[in-house]
Motif scaffolding. Structure first.
Motif, mmCIF file in Angstrom:
data_model
loop_
_atom_site.group_PDB
_atom_site.id
_atom_site.type_symbol
_atom_site.label_atom_id
_atom_site.label_comp_id
_atom_site.label_asym_id
_atom_site.label_seq_id
_atom_site.Cartn_x
_atom_site.Cartn_y
_atom_site.Cartn_z
ATOM 1 N N LEU A 84 -8.636 -10.927 -40.839
ATOM 2 C CA LEU A 84 -8.584 -10.056 -39.668
ATOM 3 C C LEU A 84 -7.182 -9.914 -39.091
ATOM 4 N N VAL A 85 -6.240 -10.732 -39.546
ATOM 5 C CA VAL A 85 -4.886 -10.712 -38.985
ATOM 6 C C VAL A 85 -3.925 -10.111 -40.003
ATOM 7 N N PRO A 86 -2.712 -9.738 -39.566
ATOM 8 C CA PRO A 86 -1.717 -9.213 -40.514
ATOM 9 C C PRO A 86 -1.453 -10.180 -41.656
ATOM 10 N N GLU A 87 -1.077 -9.634 -42.803
ATOM 11 C CA GLU A 87 -0.932 -10.441 -44.013
ATOM 12 C C GLU A 87 0.077 -11.570 -43.839
ATOM 13 N N ALA A 88 1.144 -11.339 -43.062
ATOM 14 C CA ALA A 88 2.175 -12.365 -42.881
ATOM 15 C C ALA A 88 1.645 -13.610 -42.176
ATOM 16 N N ALA A 89 0.589 -13.443 -41.385
ATOM 17 C CA ALA A 89 0.057 -14.570 -40.607
ATOM 18 C C ALA A 89 -1.206 -15.157 -41.223
ATOM 19 N N ARG A 90 -1.618 -14.656 -42.380
ATOM 20 C CA ARG A 90 -2.905 -15.096 -42.937
ATOM 21 C C ARG A 90 -2.886 -16.557 -43.389
ATOM 22 N N GLY A 91 -1.797 -16.988 -43.991
ATOM 23 C CA GLY A 91 -1.734 -18.373 -44.450
ATOM 24 C C GLY A 91 -1.855 -19.351 -43.301
#
Length: 331
Positions: free
Chosen positions: A273-280
């Motif tokens: 649900l969050v931007p790809e940069a913050a997924r990890g």
């Protein structure tokens, strides 16, 4: 001369192999130690409370005594046990990890319960008031070393489980020993800095030559209580997170994969649900949060069992001639 040169060449080759082995040992130790970060954070957060209430000149000697006890725990007691487990009972590592994780959950839940019900500390405070400073120091050091033993057992077991399989005995023993020393130095070095920071701040505020130095000293003195309180919160959260995570992973290794898989699926779904940069980071945070909640639930169940069943039995079968000034049992 040619024989001497050949000998020197052989010595150089042996030295290179030895240096490479040392690098491998340290590398394995550091890599494995990082897996125990949660328990290490908890160890560093728990220890400062044991020097609270003593004079400034006794703080570092107390930290040093606890650090020596910690090294004895890790290198003399736990290291041989870990090597025996690795050699003869590797199947026991996961259950022992889970037992240690359960204890961490219990300790974390107990801290949360005491924060909600501070009146539970009243009997312990009355007990401490009756002790002389020397006797209280002995009690606190002994209690700290016992607590360290549990945390050190958890740390060493995590380090052992993180080492790659098939290591030579000497490499495994060396990596465990180096990890134990590195973690102890890091933990108690940090503790020494923390407990003496207020004294350094006082000296800076009183004797600083520059206005900024004096202002920095006042800031340190003013904010050290907040830092210590933050460490308690971080240590409690680390207990619950690490304990819950160890138990969930232990179930997975025992082919009970549903809890671990459910947590993983929820974390992945939230991370999507969050931007790809913050997924990890989001996936890690959600996993740690759910592990911590699970750890708190497990710890509260164990705390209830201890308070309602174990503590009454212990009081019932305690010696009748116990001194009235002796510290009452937990619960």
């Amino acid at each position: 001369m040619s024989g001497l040169l050949a000998l020197l060449d052989d010595v150089a080759a042996i030295a290179k192999v030895a240096a490479s082995s040392v690098d491998d040992v340290v590398g394995q130790a550091v890599k494995a130690s990082s897996k125990a970060a949660g328990a290490v954070i908890d160890d560093a957060a728990v220890t400062p409370k044991y020097v609270h209430g003593f004079s400034a000149e006794r703080e570092l000697p107390i930290v040093w005594r606890i650090a020596r006890g910690s090294l004895f725990n890790k290198l003399v007691i736990l290291l041989p046990v870990a090597l025996l487990l690795s050699a003869f009972a590797p199947w026991a590592i996961a259950p022992l990890l889970m037992a240690g994780g359960t204890y961490l959950c219990f300790e974390g839940a107990e801290k949360v319960w005491h924060a909600i019900n501070p009146a539970d500390h009243h009997a312990e405070d009355l007990y401490k008031e009756k002790l002389s400073d020397a006797h209280l120091e002995e009690k606190k050091v002994a209690g700290a070393i016992k607590t360290d033993f549990i945390l050190s057992a958890e740390i060493m077991t995590i380090v052992l489980s993180s080492l790659p399989p098939g290591l030579a005995f000497a490499m495994e023993a060396s990596a465990l020993a180096v990890a134990g020393v590195l973690i102890t130095v890091a933990v108690y070095g940090a503790v020494a800095v923390i407990v003496k920071a207020d004294d350094v701040g006082l000296r800076m505020a009183a004797a600083g030559r520059h206005r900024r130095t004096r202002a920095a000293g006042k800031w340190i003195v003013r904010n050290m209580p907040r830092l210590l309180q933050l460490l308690v919160i971080v240590g409690t959260a680390a207990m619950l997170w690490v304990g819950g995570s160890i138990i969930m992973h232990g179930f997975s290794e025992m082919d009970v994969k549903a809890p671990y898989q459910a947590i993983h699926d929820v974390a992945v779904a939230v991370a999507a649900l969050v931007p790809e940069a913050a997924r990890g980071f989001t996936e890690w945070f959600v996993t740690a949060l759910i592990d911590g909640i699970a750890g708190l639930a497990i710890g509260l169940v164990v705390l209830l069992i201890v308070n309602r069943m174990v503590a009454p039995l212990r009081r019932r079968f305690a010696p009748a001639d116990r001194e009235p000034s002796e510290k009452p049992g937990r619960g």
